[in-house]
Design an enzyme around this catalytic site. Structure first.
Site, PDB file in Angstrom:
ATOM      1  CG  ASP A  13      -1.725   1.189   1.450  1.00 40.41           C
ATOM      2  OD1 ASP A  13      -2.564   1.183   2.351  1.00 40.41           O
ATOM      3  OD2 ASP A  13      -1.549   2.160   0.677  1.00 40.41           O
ATOM      4  CG  ASN A  27     -10.151  12.637 -11.126  1.00 40.07           C
ATOM      5  OD1 ASN A  27     -10.187  13.860 -11.028  1.00 40.07           O
ATOM      6  ND2 ASN A  27     -10.645  11.837 -10.200  1.00 40.07           N
ATOM      7  CG  ASP A  37      -7.422  10.285  -6.578  1.00 38.44           C
ATOM      8  OD1 ASP A  37      -8.149  10.751  -7.467  1.00 38.44           O
ATOM      9  OD2 ASP A  37      -6.818  10.992  -5.746  1.00 38.44           O
ATOM     10  CB  SER A 120      -3.082   4.355 -16.762  1.00 37.11           C
ATOM     11  OG  SER A 120      -3.281   5.742 -16.929  1.00 37.11           O
ATOM     12  N   GLY A 122      -5.474   0.561 -13.264  1.00 31.99           N
ATOM     13  CA  GLY A 122      -6.699   0.150 -12.551  1.00 31.99           C
ATOM     14  C   GLY A 122      -7.917   0.570 -13.338  1.00 31.99           C
ATOM     15  CB  VAL A 123     -10.394   3.258 -12.617  1.00 32.72           C
ATOM     16  CG1 VAL A 123     -11.434   4.047 -13.360  1.00 32.72           C
ATOM     17  CG2 VAL A 123     -10.905   2.803 -11.266  1.00 32.72           C
ATOM     18  CE1 TYR A 124      -9.535   7.298 -15.177  1.00 34.45           C
ATOM     19  CE2 TYR A 124      -7.383   8.296 -15.514  1.00 34.45           C
ATOM     20  CZ  TYR A 124      -8.712   8.397 -15.139  1.00 34.45           C
ATOM     21  OH  TYR A 124      -9.208   9.605 -14.705  1.00 34.45           O
TER      22      TYR A 124
HETATM   23  N1  APR Z   1      -1.286   1.482  -3.048  1.00 32.22           N
HETATM   24  C1  APR Z   1      -0.682   1.198  -4.233  1.00 32.22           C
HETATM   25  N2  APR Z   1      -1.351   0.942  -5.366  1.00 32.22           N
HETATM   26  C2  APR Z   1      -2.704   0.961  -5.296  1.00 32.22           C
HETATM   27  C3  APR Z   1      -3.418   1.258  -4.102  1.00 32.22           C
HETATM   28  C4  APR Z   1      -2.645   1.516  -2.952  1.00 32.22           C
HETATM   29  N3  APR Z   1      -3.217   1.813  -1.775  1.00 32.22           N
HETATM   30  N4  APR Z   1      -4.754   1.194  -4.377  1.00 32.22           N
HETATM   31  C5  APR Z   1      -4.868   0.858  -5.681  1.00 32.22           C
HETATM   32  N5  APR Z   1      -3.648   0.711  -6.231  1.00 32.22           N
HETATM   33  C6  APR Z   1      -3.277   0.326  -7.595  1.00 32.22           C
HETATM   34  C7  APR Z   1      -4.328  -0.362  -8.431  1.00 32.22           C
HETATM   35  O1  APR Z   1      -4.444  -1.731  -8.065  1.00 32.22           O
HETATM   36  C8  APR Z   1      -3.722  -0.176  -9.818  1.00 32.22           C
HETATM   37  O2  APR Z   1      -2.734  -1.158 -10.045  1.00 32.22           O
HETATM   38  O3  APR Z   1      -2.988   1.507  -8.312  1.00 32.22           O
HETATM   39  C9  APR Z   1      -3.039   1.204  -9.704  1.00 32.22           C
HETATM   40  C10 APR Z   1      -3.790   2.320 -10.400  1.00 32.22           C
HETATM   41  O4  APR Z   1      -5.188   2.063 -10.298  1.00 32.22           O
HETATM   42  P1  APR Z   1      -6.250   3.241 -10.000  1.00 32.22           P
HETATM   43  O5  APR Z   1      -6.074   3.708  -8.611  1.00 32.22           O
HETATM   44  O6  APR Z   1      -7.589   2.719 -10.420  1.00 32.22           O
HETATM   45  O7  APR Z   1      -5.794   4.431 -10.950  1.00 32.22           O
HETATM   46  P2  APR Z   1      -5.957   4.587 -12.537  1.00 32.22           P
HETATM   47  O8  APR Z   1      -6.125   3.294 -13.238  1.00 32.22           O
HETATM   48  O9  APR Z   1      -4.834   5.495 -12.934  1.00 32.22           O
HETATM   49  O10 APR Z   1      -7.340   5.362 -12.663  1.00 32.22           O
HETATM   50  C11 APR Z   1      -7.411   6.673 -12.167  1.00 32.22           C
HETATM   51  O11 APR Z   1      -9.287   6.179 -10.778  1.00 32.22           O
HETATM   52  O12 APR Z   1      -9.373   6.461  -8.530  1.00 32.22           O
HETATM   53  C12 APR Z   1      -9.706   7.034  -9.721  1.00 32.22           C
HETATM   54  O13 APR Z   1      -9.635   9.391  -9.278  1.00 32.22           O
HETATM   55  C13 APR Z   1      -8.982   8.330  -9.954  1.00 32.22           C
HETATM   56  O14 APR Z   1     -10.336   8.886 -11.831  1.00 32.22           O
HETATM   57  C14 APR Z   1      -9.044   8.421 -11.443  1.00 32.22           C
HETATM   58  C15 APR Z   1      -8.862   6.983 -11.883  1.00 32.22           C
END
Ligand code: APR
Length: 175
Positions: A13, A27, A37, A120, A122-124
């Site tokens: 984490d 974002n 985030d 990028s 995760g959600v992206y």
């Molecule tokens: N520590 C480290 N990595 C993390 C944590 C954490 N606590 N929580 C999530 N992750 C990882 C996810 O598993 C993924 O591998 O961070 C990576 C990026 O995922 P997201 O957080 O979904 O970010 P992203 O894909 O860049 O999407 C950004 O998601 O949360 C929203 O506001 C944000 O709209 C933006 C979008």
């Protein structure tokens, strides 16, 4: 110091990591969200959001720096990764810019140690292997030209990401 020794990998984490700066996968509003985030804003406390409000957002590929507040890290560098839409809308260049601009800001603010999440991935929806390749390539290229930051740690949340980064770091280390 050889570049390989300045770049490490950690599964865990990012909000718990004791470094000068952690990078947030934000974002364009910079007003928080889910994923990393959300975790960073929860851990930093509401002063982080108050400072982010003043910044007035951040275009994709760019980066902004704020305080770390209740985080162990002194700074948070917020960068906005591209949403993956198939790879024909500048996604690779924009993701590369996230790493370049975050590292440039870190260097300008005399940051010695910095932690990145998998921007990028995760959600992206960015394909993990391609994103890890860009992260490692851009980081090595920057560190070759700059003394600061002294060290970079990729903090991977989950085995799949960790395995991808480990493969890419292994390939880079053998070049
Ligand atoms: N520590 C480290 N990595 C993390 C944590 C954490 N606590 N929580 C999530 N992750 C990882 C996810 O598993 C993924 O591998 O961070 C990576 C990026 O995922 P997201 O957080 O979904 O970010 P992203 O894909 O860049 O999407 C950004 O998601 O949360 C929203 O506001 C944000 O709209 C933006 C979008």
């Amino acid at each position: 110091m050889p570049i390989q020794t300045r770049v490490t990998l950690l599964e865990g984490d990012i909000t718990k990591v004791q470094v000068d700066a952690i990078v947030n996968a934000a974002n364009t509003s910079l007003l928080g969200g889910g994923g990393v985030d959300g975790a960073i804003h929860r851990a930093a406390g509401r002063e982080l959001l108050a400072e982010c409000r003043i910044l007035g957002g951040c275009p994709t590929g760019e980066a902004r720096i704020t305080g770390g507040y209740r985080l162990p890290a002194k700074h948070v560098i917020h960068t906005v990764g591209p949403v993956w839409t198939g790879g024909n809308h500048q996604e690779p260049e924009l993701l590369a810019n996230c790493y370049r601009n975050s590292l440039r800001l870190a260097c300008e603010h005399r940051v010695r140690t910095i932690a990145f999440p998998a921007i990028s991935c995760g959600v992206y929806g960015y394909p993990i292997d391609e994103a890890a390749q860009i992260a490692v390539h851009e980081t090595f290229a920057f560190l070759k030209q700059n003394e600061l930051p002294e060290s970079v740690v990729f903090v991977c949340f989950g085995r799949e990401i960790y395995a991808a980064y480990r493969r890419k770091l292994g390939e880079a280390g053998n070049q």
